[in-house]
Write a protein that holds these residues in place. Structure first.
Motif, mmCIF file in Angstrom:
data_model
loop_
_atom_site.group_PDB
_atom_site.id
_atom_site.type_symbol
_atom_site.label_atom_id
_atom_site.label_comp_id
_atom_site.label_asym_id
_atom_site.label_seq_id
_atom_site.Cartn_x
_atom_site.Cartn_y
_atom_site.Cartn_z
ATOM 1 N N LEU A 1 1.029 -0.784 0.456
ATOM 2 C CA LEU A 1 0.581 0.466 0.407
ATOM 3 C C LEU A 1 0.888 1.081 -0.617
ATOM 4 O O LEU A 1 0.505 2.426 -0.519
ATOM 5 C CB LEU A 1 -0.872 -0.071 1.092
ATOM 6 C CG LEU A 1 -2.114 -0.906 1.360
ATOM 7 C CD1 LEU A 1 -3.069 -1.242 2.562
ATOM 8 C CD2 LEU A 1 -3.466 -0.853 0.064
ATOM 9 N N ALA B 1 1.146 3.941 -3.089
ATOM 10 C CA ALA B 1 0.554 5.326 -3.268
ATOM 11 C C ALA B 1 1.949 6.413 -3.149
ATOM 12 O O ALA B 1 1.950 7.565 -3.790
ATOM 13 C CB ALA B 1 0.700 5.960 -1.160
ATOM 14 N N ALA C 1 -4.370 5.380 0.903
ATOM 15 C CA ALA C 1 -3.533 4.582 1.366
ATOM 16 C C ALA C 1 -2.441 3.887 1.994
ATOM 17 O O ALA C 1 -2.140 3.309 3.009
ATOM 18 C CB ALA C 1 -2.965 3.834 -0.203
#
Length: 428
Positions: A41, A45, A205
């Protein structure tokens, strides 16, 4: 979780552990998946808010001066690296270093939200300055995350699994970024809205990554030697004299920064004074993301076999990619629709390997009680090197991007040669 862990690591016995405690070994399957999800994640991002492509395009759209746009990469890279020598000891004073990473993820999310707010409400010089401020927060938070993560990784994931988990996270993040690029290409008329949505998703995120990583099972570690400040930072530098392999590793890593610094000069070479290359934002993002998607897991598995060989191979690959770009330019092909993305793709393959190889080699090389310190020393020295990227910019202005890219190619080859002299940890 055990089945998923064994499938992802290609293991018949997922409980075979090296370099971690018995308790950490038992928790490894669940921790492995949390590492992969949280890091994935965070990397996704990064791709959605990429300073070299996405934020540069956004600031140009908002009418920010070229001088401010040129500060994006130095602020992002040096800001993420230079503070680490002074934060490593403080992180060491924490019994559970995962909380440093959690706080850093939250900080990066806030930074992304500031950038989004600036893009929605500001323009020109003011918009550019606020975006740089938001990026500085992202970078400073990332500096904390980098030191803390390698230490937590070394405590919770066995020696032969570390490259795999980071490679898996990189592949997943690359898939997300590739989807982002596809949307940009299909709906090119809505680029502004798509970029703004991407920034919002990046903030979310990072927040989700913080929540996932907070659930990691981490044993409390030693906290002695946790004093902070200039004195501790200067004392830490002695390891450069005491450990020749650390010094050689940092030299190799410094030379291999050429793979990170070169992309903007490829754009300059292709677009000339008009800056038209930024109109193909989707294709540029796609080339970079596709390289990560097809190579991250491979580089990660190879790093578990020999991180040293990964550094050698990626140095050579980076030099070949830059030579290819220079050849395209000499043949008059640099401004064609396919040459720039192809060159960026090859260079991104190399850079992805450099990132995974250097991370895995450092964690495997460092003694358990010095991982955070070694990471901080390495990253701070490299931060100084990246700040000097302004010198390369001046060189490009005076001698042209071709001369700068030639220098980067020579750096990559030399970096491979220096890495060749590193100790082969796979045999240790």
């Amino acid at each position: 979780m055990q089945t998923a862990f064994e499938t992802l690591t290609s293991d018949d016995d997922g409980r075979v552990c090296k370099d971690i405690s018995d308790k950490a070994c038992k928790e490894q399957p669940a921790n492995f998946l949390r590492h992969a999800a949280a890091l994935g994640l965070s990397k996704a991002a990064d791709g959605l808010a990429d300073p070299k492509l996405v934020l540069a395009w956004l600031m140009t759209h908002l009418g920010a001066p070229a001088g401010l746009v040129g500060l994006l990469v130095p602020v992002r890279e040096a800001g993420a690296l230079l503070p680490q020598l002074f934060t490593a000891a403080r992180i060491r004073a924490m019994g559970q270093r995962k909380w440093a990473w959690v706080g850093a993820a939250v900080g990066q999310g806030i930074g992304a939200a500031i950038i989004l707010l600036a893009a929605l409400t500001l323009s020109g010089v003011t918009g550019g300055l606020v975006i740089l401020a938001g990026l500085a927060l992202v970078a400073l938070s990332r500096s904390v995350a980098s030191v803390a993560y390698k230490d937590v990784l070394g405590k919770t994931i066995a020696k032969t699994r570390r490259g795999t988990v980071t490679g898996l996270a990189g592949s997943g993040a690359a898939a997300v970024t590739l989807g982002f690029a596809a949307v940009l290409m299909v709906f090119s008329d809505a680029r502004v809205v798509i970029v703004l949505v991407a920034l919002g998703l990046a903030a979310l995120a990072w927040a989700a990554a913080a929540g996932i990583f907070a659930g990691l099972s981490e044993e409390r570690g030693a906290t002695d030697g946790g004093a902070n400040g200039w004195r501790a930072a200067i004392e830490n530098l002695r390891y450069l004299r005491e450990d020749p392999q650390l010094a050689r590793f940092i030299l190799a890593r410094g030379l291999l920064t050429s793979t990170a610094l070169a992309p903007p000069y490829l754009v300059v070479m292709a677009s000339g004074a008009g800056g038209a290359a930024l109109e193909g934002l989707g294709a540029l993002v796609a080339a970079s993301a596709l390289a990560g998607l097809v190579s991250s897991y491979f580089w990660g598995r190879l790093a578990d076999i020999s991180a040293r060989k990964v550094l050698i191979l990626t140095g050579l690959t980076g030099a070949v990619a830059l030579a290819l770009a220079l050849g395209f330019n000499a043949a008059g092909l640099a401004q064609t629709i396919w040459a720039l993305p192809l060159a960026l793709f090859a260079l991104a393959l190399s850079h992805q390997g450099v990132r995974l190889g250097r991370s895995t080699y450092l964690v495997d090389m460092a003694p358990q009680d010095r991982r955070a310190i070694y990471t901080a020393i390495s990253n701070t020295v490299i931060g100084v090197v990246l700040l000097a990227s302004g010198i390369f910019g001046a060189l490009a202005a005076l001698a042209g991007p071709q001369a700068t890219l030639t220098l980067f190619a020579l750096m990559a080859i030399t970096g491979a040669w220096v890495a060749y002299g590193l100790t082969e940890l796979a045999e240790a």
